[in-house]
Structures are given as structure tokens and as C-alpha cells.
Design a protein around this motif. Structure first.
Motif, PDB file in Angstrom:
ATOM      1  N   ASP A  55      46.964  87.060 -11.035  1.00 38.04           N
ATOM      2  CA  ASP A  55      45.698  86.402 -11.369  1.00 38.04           C
ATOM      3  C   ASP A  55      45.494  85.092 -10.609  1.00 38.04           C
ATOM      4  OD1 ASP A  55      44.483  88.155 -13.003  1.00 38.04           O
ATOM      5  OD2 ASP A  55      44.992  87.160 -14.886  1.00 38.04           O
ATOM      6  N   LEU A  56      46.575  84.561 -10.052  1.00 35.35           N
ATOM      7  CA  LEU A  56      46.472  83.262  -9.372  1.00 35.35           C
ATOM      8  C   LEU A  56      45.421  83.349  -8.271  1.00 35.35           C
ATOM      9  CD1 LEU A  56      50.192  82.195  -9.120  1.00 35.35           C
ATOM     10  CD2 LEU A  56      48.397  81.140 -10.510  1.00 35.35           C
ATOM     11  N   GLY A  57      44.600  82.335  -8.183  1.00 31.71           N
ATOM     12  CA  GLY A  57      43.528  82.382  -7.188  1.00 31.71           C
ATOM     13  C   GLY A  57      42.296  83.030  -7.786  1.00 31.71           C
ATOM     14  N   PHE A  58      42.453  84.227  -8.317  1.00 31.51           N
ATOM     15  CA  PHE A  58      41.296  84.926  -8.873  1.00 31.51           C
ATOM     16  C   PHE A  58      40.737  84.203 -10.088  1.00 31.51           C
ATOM     17  CE2 PHE A  58      43.103  88.314  -6.384  1.00 31.51           C
ATOM     18  CZ  PHE A  58      41.962  88.824  -5.810  1.00 31.51           C
ATOM     19  N   ARG A  59      41.678  83.710 -10.913  1.00 25.57           N
ATOM     20  CA  ARG A  59      41.262  82.979 -12.100  1.00 25.57           C
ATOM     21  C   ARG A  59      40.421  81.763 -11.689  1.00 25.57           C
ATOM     22  NH1 ARG A  59      43.140  82.376 -17.516  1.00 25.57           N
ATOM     23  NH2 ARG A  59      44.664  84.013 -17.545  1.00 25.57           N
ATOM     24  N   ASP A  60      40.828  81.100 -10.632  1.00 23.79           N
ATOM     25  CA  ASP A  60      40.120  79.888 -10.191  1.00 23.79           C
ATOM     26  C   ASP A  60      38.799  80.200  -9.489  1.00 23.79           C
ATOM     27  OD1 ASP A  60      42.164  78.152 -11.113  1.00 23.79           O
ATOM     28  OD2 ASP A  60      43.371  78.832  -9.420  1.00 23.79           O
ATOM     29  N   LEU A  61      38.690  81.419  -9.029  1.00 22.23           N
ATOM     30  CA  LEU A  61      37.454  81.834  -8.360  1.00 22.23           C
ATOM     31  C   LEU A  61      36.263  81.662  -9.307  1.00 22.23           C
ATOM     32  CD1 LEU A  61      36.811  82.812  -5.588  1.00 22.23           C
ATOM     33  CD2 LEU A  61      37.139  85.158  -6.338  1.00 22.23           C
ATOM     34  N   ALA A  76      32.655  89.733 -20.186  1.00 23.52           N
ATOM     35  CA  ALA A  76      32.892  91.057 -19.622  1.00 23.52           C
ATOM     36  C   ALA A  76      33.087  90.945 -18.116  1.00 23.52           C
ATOM     37  CB  ALA A  76      31.720  91.983 -19.946  1.00 23.52           C
ATOM     38  N   GLY A  77      32.188  90.192 -17.460  1.00 26.22           N
ATOM     39  CA  GLY A  77      32.214  90.089 -16.006  1.00 26.22           C
ATOM     40  C   GLY A  77      33.540  89.582 -15.464  1.00 26.22           C
ATOM     41  N   PHE A 123      37.878  91.216 -12.534  1.00 33.50           N
ATOM     42  CA  PHE A 123      38.914  90.876 -11.546  1.00 33.50           C
ATOM     43  C   PHE A 123      40.025  89.974 -12.085  1.00 33.50           C
ATOM     44  CE2 PHE A 123      37.480  86.554 -10.632  1.00 33.50           C
ATOM     45  CZ  PHE A 123      36.206  86.583 -11.164  1.00 33.50           C
ATOM     46  N   VAL A 124      39.895  89.487 -13.345  1.00 28.45           N
ATOM     47  CA  VAL A 124      40.979  88.707 -13.943  1.00 28.45           C
ATOM     48  C   VAL A 124      41.599  89.565 -15.040  1.00 28.45           C
ATOM     49  CG1 VAL A 124      41.585  86.626 -15.234  1.00 28.45           C
ATOM     50  CG2 VAL A 124      39.853  86.518 -13.449  1.00 28.45           C
ATOM     51  N   ARG A 125      42.948  89.663 -15.054  1.00 33.43           N
ATOM     52  CA  ARG A 125      43.560  90.547 -16.052  1.00 33.43           C
ATOM     53  C   ARG A 125      43.975  89.796 -17.302  1.00 33.43           C
ATOM     54  NH1 ARG A 125      46.724  93.135 -11.749  1.00 33.43           N
ATOM     55  NH2 ARG A 125      45.161  94.345 -10.639  1.00 33.43           N
ATOM     56  N   SER A 162      38.554  97.447 -19.275  1.00 33.11           N
ATOM     57  CA  SER A 162      39.059  97.812 -17.950  1.00 33.11           C
ATOM     58  C   SER A 162      38.086  97.219 -16.923  1.00 33.11           C
ATOM     59  CB  SER A 162      39.113  99.328 -17.802  1.00 33.11           C
ATOM     60  OG  SER A 162      37.805  99.835 -17.603  1.00 33.11           O
ATOM     61  N   PRO A 163      38.556  96.960 -15.692  1.00 27.13           N
ATOM     62  CA  PRO A 163      37.651  96.382 -14.680  1.00 27.13           C
ATOM     63  C   PRO A 163      36.369  97.193 -14.522  1.00 27.13           C
ATOM     64  CG  PRO A 163      39.898  96.385 -13.877  1.00 27.13           C
ATOM     65  CD  PRO A 163      39.923  97.111 -15.198  1.00 27.13           C
TER      66      PRO A 163
END
Lengths: 249, 235
Positions: A53-59, A205-206, A210-212, A221-222
Motif C-alpha cells: 500500500d505504500l505510495g498508493f495510500r498517499d496518492l 468505495a473508490g 487501489f488501497v487494500r 474487492s477492487p
């Protein structure tokens, strides 16, 4: 095609749109950078939850860019053009040039989608690059599907803000609500503590596209997450388009 | 050619137009005359497909505006303000308008030249004076070199030189066989420019015909106007 070109020119000719692009590009990498020492510590002592999730969470911090773009694409049409003529708006020029309401909206939607998709791809690339540079060895390489989901999330969020502004015919209220909810305090996130149904709100939901490791009562689910957000966008956009078609501007 | 037939419109619960019919013909300047709030702008907005009539039809060259393909090549319209977002330069505004109708880019420079804004093309529209905003609006109207011009209060905010220029410009357009419809509440102004007159008052057509026909036995168009509208010039 001409109309999409015109709408691209209009959107990219607004200083507020460029500010949005800048925020969208810079916010997420900046947060990754600022958090890097802390993240390194959590990795070292084993308390980091999901390394993927690193990076994606911050996105998610960059989402202010698409939100502002979605709002100003519409609100710029409704803004008074000057004190001399308080009732005059760019919309008059737009509709005399492009009188078919739905074709005009389609062109505007296409232009916004294009700009946000490019911005999202650039922001994702920058965020991943900064994450790799600062935390390199610990982070697994990002999956293409996840990056694509993040780009899609940005595009759909921009369209959501766009649809709401189209209904409101004013940018101030949507802008304040969306920006506060996405930055200062997430009302939707607080609502998940009250009812499980809140996981179906568009932003909650959105994010699961991409974040788990999101702390929510029901995990989507994504794919489900993407469909939920897309359904919100489709519903609000239909209402906005129907109103736009019917109302005298 | 502009044909307005039996147009009625209610806004909220307030009727603003009743059974409005008139035509504007090629090669002539038609003045659409009436006091403020009489329904001039409402009629023009319906003609331009901005608002919908409750009844009746408004046609440009035989077609409703909303059905025109690349409408700027048929109709040039000037409504309130310039239509340009405050933070856009005059040139940037005209460029997107041109792009929307597939018009060549060189037209932007040409119309800026025509309305005398070349030197101010790089300035933001929000900083324009009222007169400059009107010129920018007119520039946008001329982009597609249209055969029909629809202008709402075109001399509003122009200085005396601007008014003189506008008058000559409109006469020249009609002289080239184009249809010019302009609204005004300034009767003296109108009498000097128009061939035909349509008088509207409280949403109804109060008179129409050539300038001579409408003026009739009255000493001036202004006197005829007050006789037609029954207002007598009192406040």
C-alpha cells in the motif's frame, strides 16, 4: 472533435485548473517524502501494515487536483464575467457556439477525463518514483493493475465533482465540501463507524480500488469498489445532464 | 433571414412574451425597440436557442438555432457582456470559440483587428472596460463571418466614437446583404441606423414595419414609440 478541442482549450486556459494540476502532481509525492522517516521506522520495527500500500495510500492526498479540475470545468461556465454585466457568463458564449446541449456536455466530459487521466498517470508515476527512491528495498514493485485502478479512481472522482457542480450550478459549495471531506476531516470515513452502509459512499468505495489495508467495516474487492464509484458517477452525471438539458441557463 | 412566429414564454409564473411574431430580412438593419424589461432580451435568447419558448418557433435561415451545424458560420450573436471568463485573455477566449466551430486560427487576429482590440489581445477580459468587453463580444460574433447578426443593445457602453463606428459597421453589413437584428431602448440611436422597426412593449409586439411606416405622422420615432406603447414619456 472540434468541440473537445475547444473544451480542452477552455479548461487548460484557466489559472485555477493549472493550480489544480500542480496540487495533484505535488501533494502525494510530498507526503511520501515527509512521511519517509516515520515509514522507515515502522518498517524497521515491523508495525507497518501492508507494504504494497505504500505510495498508493498517499496518492489519495493528490485527489484535490482532480476534485478542483472537476469543479472548475463547470463553475467557470457559471461565473459572472464582470461587474458591468452581472448576469453575463461564459456559458452564453459556450451555448451559442455549441447549441446542442448533450453534445456540448459530452465534449466537456471528454476533455476533463483526458486531462485528469494524464495528470493521474503523471502523479502516480511521481509518487511511485519517490516511494522507490526513499524506501527502495522494502517496497514491492507496484502492479500495473493497481496503478490503472488509481488512475481510474482519479478520473471518476473528478467526474463526480463535475456532476455535482453541474447540478448545483455553482462551484463554491461543492469545492468546500469535497476538499474538506478529502483532506481535513473525512465525514464519509466517520460515517463508516456509524453504519456499514457508509462503505458504499463514493470516496470510501473508490479508495478500495487501489488501497487494500483500509480500516473499514466491510472490505470491497477492487472491482466492486470501482463499480460502486462508477455507479455514483453515472447516476449523478445523468441527473446533471438531464437538468442541464431541461433548464434555461 | 430571421423568422419569429407566435412565441410565448413564461418565466416562473410571470408571462414575459405573448404571441410575439416578426421577421428580419437580409440586406436590412432591423431595430428591435422597447423599454427595459419589455421582452427584447428574452426574445433574442429564444432566437439563439439559449432559452426555450413555451409556444411558437424562432428560426434562423429556416432552422431552429439548436439545429444549426457550426452555428457561428451562420449567426453571430452579441449578448450582455463579452462572454469571456475573467481570467482569460481576449485572444485565448476567441481561440476556443474558433476551435469549437472548426474556424481557422487566423480569424482570431482578423476579428481582433476589425473591432480594434489587437493591442489588447493579451489582456485578461476581467480587466476590460465595458466598451472593450462589447468589442470583444462583437469580435466573437464575427469569427464565423456569419450572414446573420443578432445584437442585444450593441451600443451600450460604447463611447461616441464607438457608437459611430458601430453604426457604420452595421450599415456596411446590411449593405453586403446580411441580416442585422439589433435591440435597443435608445430610440434616437436606432432611428439613425435602422431600415425596419419592431416595437415591443410588456411582452407584446406593439408595432412593426419600415422606419417610415412605424414613425407615421409622428414627428419622430420616439414620439411614435410613446404613442404605440401608450406610456407618453411620463415616469
Amino acid at each position: 472533435m472540434n468541440q473537445v478541442r475547444a473544451e480542452l482549450r477552455k479548461l487548460l486556459g484557466l489559472p485555477s485548473a493549472w493550480l489544480a494540476v500542480l496540487l495533484g502532481l505535488v501533494m502525494a509525492p510530498a507526503v511520501v517524502l515527509a512521511n519517509a522517516p516515520y515509514t522507515r521506522r515502522t518498517i524497521a520495527d515491523g508495525t507497518a501494515t501492508d507494504l504494497a500500500d505504500l505510495g498508493f495510500r498517499d496518492l489519495a492526498f493528490g485527489i484535490i487536483g482532480p476534485l478542483v479540475l472537476g469543479v472548475v470545468a463547470v463553475s467557470s461556465e457559471y461565473r459572472s464575467t464582470g461587474e458591468d454585466a452581472p448576469g453575463a457568463r461564459q456559458l452564453t458564449a459556450s451555448l451559442t457556439a455549441m447549441p446542442h446541449r448533450l453534445r456540448f456536455l459530452a465534449a466537456k466530459t471528454a476533455a476533463l477525463t483526458l486531462v485528469v487521466a494524464v495528470l493521474a498517470a503523471a502523479a502516480a508515476a511521481a509518487t511511485i518514483a519517490v516511494t522507490a527512491a526513499t524506501l527502495g528495498d522494502h517496497v514491492p514493485p507496484p502492479g500495473a493493475a493497481r496503478v490503472l485502478a488509481a488512475v481510474l479512481y482519479w478520473v471518476l472522482t473528478a467526474l463526480l465533482a463535475y456532476a455535482v457542480t453541474l447540478i448545483a450550478r455553482n462551484g463554491i459549495v461543492p469545492l468546500v465540501v469535497f476538499v474538506l471531506n478529502s483532506s481535513v476531516v473525512s465525514v464519509s470515513y466517520l460515517l463508516t463507524k456509524v453504519t456499514d452502509l457508509a462503505v458504499y459512499l463514493p470516496d470510501i468505495a473508490g479508495a478500495q480500488m487501489f488501497v487494500r489495508g483500509l480500516d473499514v467495516p466491510v472490505r470491497l474487492s477492487p472491482l466492486t469498489a470501482g463499480l460502486v464509484l462508477a455507479a455514483w458517477v453515472a447516476a449523478l452525471l445523468s441527473v446533471g445532464a438531464a437538468l442541464f438539458h431541461r433548464r434555461d441557463p | 433571414m430571421i423568422t419569429i412566429e407566435r412565441v410565448s414564454k413564461t418565466k416562473g409564473r410571470k408571462p414575459v412574451l405573448y404571441d410575439v411574431s416578426f421577421a428580419a430580412r437580409p440586406g436590412r438593419v432591423t431595430g428591435f425597440l422597447g423599454p427595459n424589461g419589455a421582452g427584447k432580451t428574452s426574445t433574442l435568447r429564444i432566437l439563439l436557442g439559449l432559452d426555450r419558448p413555451d409556444a411558437g418557433t424562432a428560426l434562423v435561415c429556416g432552422r431552429p438555432y439548436r439545429r444549426l451545424h457550426r452555428p457561428l458560420t451562420t449567426v453571430g450573436a452579441l449578448l450582455d457582456g463579452s462572454g469571456a471568463h475573467r481570467s482569460r485573455t481576449a485572444r485565448a477566449h476567441l481561440r476556443w470559440v474558433a476551435a469549437s466551430n472548426g474556424l481557422p486560427r487566423r480569424r482570431v487576429g482578423e476579428v481582433l483587428e476589425t473591432v480594434g482590440l489587437t493591442a489588447d489581445a493579451g489582456r485578461r477580459a476581467g480587466r476590460f472596460s465595458l466598451g472593450m468587453s462589447r468589442r470583444l463580444g462583437l469580435a466573437a460574433a464575427l469569427l464565423g463571418d456569419p450572414e446573420v447578426l443578432v445584437l442585444d443593445e450593441p451600443v451600450n457602453g460604447l463611447d461616441p466614437a464607438g457608437i459611430r463606428w458601430m453604426r457604420a459597421f452595421l450599415r456596411e453589413q446590411a449593405g453586403r446583404g446580411r441580416t442585422v437584428l439589433l435591440s435597443s431602448h435608445l430610440m434616437g440611436e436606432l432611428a439613425e441606423t435602422v431600415d425596419d422597426v419592431v416595437v415591443i412593449d410588456r411582452g407584446r409586439i406593439a408595432g412593426r414595419g419600415t422606419l417610415a411606416e412605424v414613425t407615421g405622422d409622428h414627428p419622430s420615432l420616439e414620439d411614435a414609440f410613446f404613442a404605440l406603447t401608450g406610456t407618453g414619456g411620463t415616469w
